[in-house]
Design a protein around this motif. Structure first.
Motif, PDB file in Angstrom:
ATOM      1  N   THR A 161       1.006  -0.949   0.122  1.00  0.00           N
ATOM      2  CA  THR A 161      -0.036   0.080   0.067  1.00  0.00           C
ATOM      3  C   THR A 161       0.736   1.283  -0.100  1.00  0.00           C
ATOM      4  N   GLU A 162       1.764   1.145   0.752  1.00  0.00           N
ATOM      5  CA  GLU A 162       2.697   2.377   0.999  1.00  0.00           C
ATOM      6  C   GLU A 162       3.649   2.479  -0.204  1.00  0.00           C
ATOM      7  N   ARG A 163       4.139   1.502  -0.875  1.00  0.00           N
ATOM      8  CA  ARG A 163       4.969   1.421  -1.953  1.00  0.00           C
ATOM      9  C   ARG A 163       3.936   1.979  -3.276  1.00  0.00           C
ATOM     10  N   LEU A 164       2.714   1.400  -3.611  1.00  0.00           N
ATOM     11  CA  LEU A 164       2.006   1.812  -4.571  1.00  0.00           C
ATOM     12  C   LEU A 164       1.959   3.442  -4.527  1.00  0.00           C
ATOM     13  N   ILE A 165       1.310   3.861  -3.385  1.00  0.00           N
ATOM     14  CA  ILE A 165       1.280   5.244  -3.355  1.00  0.00           C
ATOM     15  C   ILE A 165       2.293   6.081  -3.788  1.00  0.00           C
ATOM     16  N   LYS A 166       3.527   5.695  -3.308  1.00  0.00           N
ATOM     17  CA  LYS A 166       4.989   6.126  -3.433  1.00  0.00           C
ATOM     18  C   LYS A 166       5.160   6.298  -4.806  1.00  0.00           C
ATOM     19  N   ASN A 167       5.352   5.140  -5.691  1.00  0.00           N
ATOM     20  CA  ASN A 167       5.369   4.860  -6.849  1.00  0.00           C
ATOM     21  C   ASN A 167       4.402   5.385  -7.692  1.00  0.00           C
ATOM     22  N   HIS A 192      -7.281   5.701  -2.763  1.00  0.00           N
ATOM     23  CA  HIS A 192      -6.545   6.364  -1.763  1.00  0.00           C
ATOM     24  C   HIS A 192      -6.253   5.244  -0.727  1.00  0.00           C
ATOM     25  N   GLU A 193      -5.462   5.358   0.146  1.00  0.00           N
ATOM     26  CA  GLU A 193      -4.640   4.554   1.196  1.00  0.00           C
ATOM     27  C   GLU A 193      -5.655   3.657   1.919  1.00  0.00           C
ATOM     28  N   GLU A 194      -6.665   4.243   2.430  1.00  0.00           N
ATOM     29  CA  GLU A 194      -7.629   3.396   3.064  1.00  0.00           C
ATOM     30  C   GLU A 194      -8.358   2.283   2.189  1.00  0.00           C
ATOM     31  N   GLU A 195      -8.902   3.138   0.976  1.00  0.00           N
ATOM     32  CA  GLU A 195      -9.368   2.209   0.122  1.00  0.00           C
ATOM     33  C   GLU A 195      -8.714   0.847  -0.454  1.00  0.00           C
ATOM     34  N   LEU A 196      -7.433   1.146  -0.710  1.00  0.00           N
ATOM     35  CA  LEU A 196      -6.437   0.145  -0.912  1.00  0.00           C
ATOM     36  C   LEU A 196      -6.462  -0.931   0.066  1.00  0.00           C
ATOM     37  N   LYS A 197      -6.117  -0.515   1.246  1.00  0.00           N
ATOM     38  CA  LYS A 197      -6.263  -1.228   2.378  1.00  0.00           C
ATOM     39  C   LYS A 197      -7.462  -1.956   2.750  1.00  0.00           C
ATOM     40  N   GLY A 198      -8.675  -1.600   2.491  1.00  0.00           N
ATOM     41  CA  GLY A 198     -10.030  -2.179   2.337  1.00  0.00           C
ATOM     42  C   GLY A 198     -10.102  -3.517   1.249  1.00  0.00           C
ATOM     43  N   ILE A 199      -9.576  -3.089   0.242  1.00  0.00           N
ATOM     44  CA  ILE A 199      -9.453  -4.102  -0.950  1.00  0.00           C
ATOM     45  C   ILE A 199      -8.637  -5.342  -0.545  1.00  0.00           C
ATOM     46  N   VAL A 225      -8.317 -15.358  -3.943  1.00  0.00           N
ATOM     47  CA  VAL A 225      -8.369 -14.001  -3.939  1.00  0.00           C
ATOM     48  C   VAL A 225      -9.169 -13.282  -5.042  1.00  0.00           C
ATOM     49  N   PRO A 226      -9.821 -12.253  -4.616  1.00  0.00           N
ATOM     50  CA  PRO A 226     -10.387 -11.661  -5.622  1.00  0.00           C
ATOM     51  C   PRO A 226      -9.804 -10.751  -6.708  1.00  0.00           C
ATOM     52  N   GLU A 227     -10.097 -10.819  -8.011  1.00  0.00           N
ATOM     53  CA  GLU A 227      -9.890 -10.140  -9.109  1.00  0.00           C
ATOM     54  C   GLU A 227      -9.066  -8.828  -8.740  1.00  0.00           C
ATOM     55  N   MET A 228      -9.615  -8.120  -8.368  1.00  0.00           N
ATOM     56  CA  MET A 228      -9.051  -6.746  -7.910  1.00  0.00           C
ATOM     57  C   MET A 228      -7.832  -6.713  -7.039  1.00  0.00           C
ATOM     58  N   ALA A 229      -7.794  -7.620  -6.147  1.00  0.00           N
ATOM     59  CA  ALA A 229      -6.882  -7.656  -5.431  1.00  0.00           C
ATOM     60  C   ALA A 229      -5.423  -8.025  -6.035  1.00  0.00           C
ATOM     61  N   ARG A 230      -5.890  -9.155  -6.968  1.00  0.00           N
ATOM     62  CA  ARG A 230      -4.829  -9.738  -7.824  1.00  0.00           C
ATOM     63  C   ARG A 230      -4.109  -8.892  -8.599  1.00  0.00           C
ATOM     64  N   TRP A 231      -5.147  -7.853  -9.590  1.00  0.00           N
ATOM     65  CA  TRP A 231      -4.746  -6.958 -10.339  1.00  0.00           C
ATOM     66  C   TRP A 231      -3.668  -6.049  -9.648  1.00  0.00           C
ATOM     67  N   LEU A 232      -4.090  -5.583  -8.522  1.00  0.00           N
ATOM     68  CA  LEU A 232      -3.214  -4.603  -7.614  1.00  0.00           C
ATOM     69  C   LEU A 232      -1.752  -5.009  -7.322  1.00  0.00           C
ATOM     70  N   TYR A 233      -1.905  -6.367  -7.188  1.00  0.00           N
ATOM     71  CA  TYR A 233      -0.578  -7.280  -6.865  1.00  0.00           C
ATOM     72  C   TYR A 233       0.232  -7.030  -7.963  1.00  0.00           C
ATOM     73  N   GLN A 234      -0.194  -7.564  -9.034  1.00  0.00           N
ATOM     74  CA  GLN A 234       0.401  -7.461 -10.509  1.00  0.00           C
ATOM     75  C   GLN A 234       0.834  -6.011 -10.756  1.00  0.00           C
ATOM     76  N   PHE A 235       0.217  -5.079 -10.492  1.00  0.00           N
ATOM     77  CA  PHE A 235       0.396  -3.526 -10.857  1.00  0.00           C
ATOM     78  C   PHE A 235       1.427  -3.156 -10.021  1.00  0.00           C
ATOM     79  N   ALA A 260     -13.035  -1.412 -13.132  1.00  0.00           N
ATOM     80  CA  ALA A 260     -13.651  -2.310 -11.963  1.00  0.00           C
ATOM     81  C   ALA A 260     -14.096  -1.344 -10.798  1.00  0.00           C
ATOM     82  N   LEU A 261     -13.471  -0.248 -10.565  1.00  0.00           N
ATOM     83  CA  LEU A 261     -13.807   0.504  -9.447  1.00  0.00           C
ATOM     84  C   LEU A 261     -15.079   1.108  -9.350  1.00  0.00           C
TER      85      LEU A 261
END
Length: 293
Positions: free
Chosen positions: A145-151, A167-174, A246-256, A292-293
């Motif tokens: 979460t921290e790395r995504l926001i920074k990068n 945003h950070e809280e939304e990412l954590k929620g996912i 794992v839900p698709e959204m989380a998988r996409w964010l992992y790969q992203f 998907a958002l």
């Protein structure tokens, strides 16, 4: 770069005068985090010497980070021994006034350039059976979460882009939207970091990026690296069952997360063709996430 390596060789040789009998030392490989040297000692024979690139940096933040990374490598390698994972023996872990380095066992591998991906999959599955509490390693969801926001911020500055994510809280929620596991994740599974002998894993190293988190995070990183082949999947027992947790959204964010990291890295290294390739993947993943958002 050769001048820096020459300095490392000189400093390591000087430090080793009081630590061991170093007969010879010369360059071997260049990693992202560490300069790798090959040495010959009277005590241990042929050895590998890892020196963080920023060990002599005038930037104290970089220097401290390099020391922390080497300490992490030492701690995780020791952890490997406890869990019977093949990791090169550490002969010496040295924190000096000028230079930090680690001397390890030299492990030879197959000369075949083709990594046995089925065996890699089997080994990664074995790795993902090891439970590890976040107090031992940083929690993966917190870290990415921290790395995504920074990068994302860094990407927008470099590429003059309108790239944006939740945003950070939304990412954590996912990431909290499914019952994740806490397993040992190497987070840099590539043939360059694994030695094979007779088609079996003989050694694993470079634990700088390791985290405590869900195995699917690592699998999506391996996918972005390009090693998630049918052979790898065959070796990774119950791969489909693991992925579908794992839900698709989380998988996409992992790969992203991996795609974004690689794009920035290749831009920094001037690897234009590699950068173009990762940008295609990044854009594809970004469109999926935004839709998907």
């Amino acid at each position: 770069m050769s001048k820096v390596v020459d300095v490392f060789i000189r400093e390591v040789t000087k430090e080793c005068e009081h630590l061991c009998s170093l007969v010879s030392i010369h360059p071997f490989a260049s990693g992202v985090e560490n300069c790798v040297l090959i040495g010959q000692t009277l005590e241990w024979g042929k050895v590998v010497i890892r020196v963080p690139w920023d060990t002599m940096s005038r930037d104290q933040t970089k220097r401290s980070a390099s020391r922390a990374g080497l300490e992490k490598e030492y701690k995780l390698t020791t952890f490997c021994y406890q869990h019977h994972l093949p990791a090169p023996t550490i002969y010496l872990f040295h924190k000096g006034e000028e230079v930090d380095f680690m001397i390890q066992e030299y492990v030879s591998g197959d000369r075949n350039n083709e990594a046995p991906l089925k065996e890699m999959g089997r080994f990664v599955k074995e790795l993902h059976q090891i439970e590890v509490p976040p107090v031992f390693l940083r929690d993966a969801h917190e870290a990415i979460t921290e790395r995504l926001i920074k990068n994302v911020k860094k990407f927008k500055l470099i590429f003059n882009s309108s790239l944006s994510l939740p945003h950070e809280e939304e990412l954590k929620g996912i990431f909290k939207s499914y019952p994740s596991k806490s397993r040992l994740l190497h987070m840099d599974i590539r043939p360059e970091n694994i030695l094979f002998r007779n088609q079996r894993v003989a050694g694993i190293f470079d634990w700088t990026n390791s985290l405590a988190g869900d195995p699917v995070l690592e699998l999506m990183r391996i996918k972005e690296y390009g090693f998630l082949s049918s052979e790898f999947i065959e070796g990774y027992h119950e791969f489909d069952k693991e992925i579908q947790r794992v839900p698709e959204m989380a998988r996409w964010l992992y790969q992203f997360d991996t795609s974004l990291m690689l794009t920035l890295l290749f831009r920094e290294l001037g690897e234009n063709e590699q950068e173009r390739r990762t940008l295609v993947s990044l854009n594809t993943l970004y469109k999926k996430i935004k839709k998907a958002l």
